[in-house]
Design an enzyme around this catalytic site. Structure first.
Site, mmCIF file in Angstrom:
data_model
loop_
_atom_site.group_PDB
_atom_site.id
_atom_site.type_symbol
_atom_site.label_atom_id
_atom_site.label_comp_id
_atom_site.label_asym_id
_atom_site.label_seq_id
_atom_site.Cartn_x
_atom_site.Cartn_y
_atom_site.Cartn_z
ATOM 1 C CG HIS A 164 6.091 71.483 21.312
ATOM 2 N ND1 HIS A 164 4.864 70.259 20.887
ATOM 3 C CD2 HIS A 164 6.058 72.326 20.409
ATOM 4 C CE1 HIS A 164 4.545 70.937 19.844
ATOM 5 N NE2 HIS A 164 5.117 71.973 19.425
ATOM 6 C CG HIS A 182 7.191 76.705 19.534
ATOM 7 N ND1 HIS A 182 7.648 76.170 18.470
ATOM 8 C CD2 HIS A 182 6.330 76.140 19.805
ATOM 9 C CE1 HIS A 182 7.093 75.336 17.928
ATOM 10 N NE2 HIS A 182 6.040 75.162 18.725
ATOM 11 C CD GLN A 205 -0.150 69.923 20.489
ATOM 12 O OE1 GLN A 205 -1.314 70.328 20.710
ATOM 13 N NE2 GLN A 205 0.477 69.196 21.119
ATOM 14 C CB THR A 206 2.467 69.749 13.421
ATOM 15 O OG1 THR A 206 3.618 70.213 14.121
ATOM 16 C CG2 THR A 206 1.664 70.770 12.706
ATOM 17 C CB VAL A 207 5.166 67.377 17.269
ATOM 18 C CG1 VAL A 207 5.491 66.056 18.161
ATOM 19 C CG2 VAL A 207 5.657 67.388 16.041
#
Length: 306
Positions: free
Chosen positions: A106, A108, A100-102
């Site tokens: 969310h 996908h 997870q980067t943000v």
């Protein structure tokens, strides 16, 4: 200058608010927004996010999760109808270790075709031992059947309230530590000062004893604060079977093992004697150590005076 909130800094929140003119939004309603990522894995790659800033799955309300799931199923049908993929990956990652980067939750939706740029998402082979798999199976089965039944998971709102309670304890411990230092300085300064002016080793030793006593008290404040910080982290990540609104940090102690029970002596030592990592903290050893050293020097000088 106004302080930026988490949502102010979040790139997905900017899209939700309509502040990103470059965003390719394909669907939105009062609860969710779906859009293309800036760098899609394949053509047609869609992200579905809740409008409320939720960092990960552990902070998501059950009602939000149910609605988000329904929208993802509907959009998966739209992707299939419009783009005619051979398959579809539904991916939802939580935490940096899970890529997870943000840190705005969310989902996908990734339409797949043989030989596309996405490639394999699972390792071709693993080699975990039977004891490793059996241990994980036993721990998860026990947690689901006893400590934290799946149907009894606290909601995101309950978890936020739980975090507020734990944070209140952390704040009180930090405040108590600051008060100890605030009271210590004038008292010890007076005792050391009279010890010098009166050339009294006894007054100086009294000041030194005060330093050591309050050092022990402050170290215990710090020990308790750290235990509750670990509890806060565990509640935030839902990383352990913790009862709703529990303020008992013993279940998330660093040295604790599932099913282990320390002896009475070890339990008493942990309860009353902080570990070395606490003593050497910048707020304990450097601060109190300097005051104690000053007291030793003045006491020795007092002996010479006598």
């Amino acid at each position: 200058m106004p302080t930026l909130t988490t949502s102010d800094r979040c790139s997905f929140c900017r899209i939700v608010r309509g502040d990103d003119p470059a965003a390719r939004v394909i669907y939105e309603d009062e609860h969710v927004v779906a859009f293309f990522p800036t760098r899609p894995a394949v053509v047609g790659h869609v992200l579905v996010v809740p409008r409320r800033h939720v960092p990960d799955i552990w902070m998501l309300d059950e009602s939000e999760a149910a609605y988000l799931g329904r929208v993802c199923v509907r959009l998966a049908g739209v992707v299939r109808k419009v783009l005619h993929p051979e398959g579809l990956n539904v991916i939802q990652s939580n935490g940096a270790a899970a890529t997870q980067t943000v840190f705005h939750l969310h989902v996908h939706l990734v339409p797949r075709r043989a030989g596309d740029a996405m490639g394999r998402i699972w390792p071709a082979k693993t080699n975990y031992s039977k004891p490793e798999k059996d241990e994980a199976w036993a721990l998860l089965r026990e947690a689901c059947q006893t400590g934290v039944a799946v149907g009894d998971e606290p909601s995101g709102e309950d978890r936020r309230k739980h975090l507020e309670l734990v944070q209140a304890v952390v704040t009180r411990m930090a405040g108590a530590s600051a008060n100890v230092k605030t009271w210590l300085l004038p008292v010890v300064t007076a005792l050391y000062g009279f010890g010098v002016t009166e050339r009294s080793a006894g007054l100086t030793l009294l000041g030194l004893a005060t330093v050591l006593l309050l050092m022990y008290i402050d170290a215990n404040y710090l020990r308790v604060e750290r235990e509750y910080r670990r509890l806060y982290d565990a509640v935030a990540r839902n990383a352990a079977p913790i009862r709703a609104f529990s303020l008992d940090p013993s279940g998330v102690a660093v040295s604790a093992r599932p099913g282990s029970r320390p002896g009475r002596l070890a339990a008493a030592r942990r309860a009353w004697l902080p570990g070395w990592s606490v003593w050497r903290s910048w707020s304990i050893l450097p601060f109190y150590g300097v005051l104690a050293l000053i007291g030793v020097v003045i006491a020795i000088s007092g002996v010479w005076w006598g």
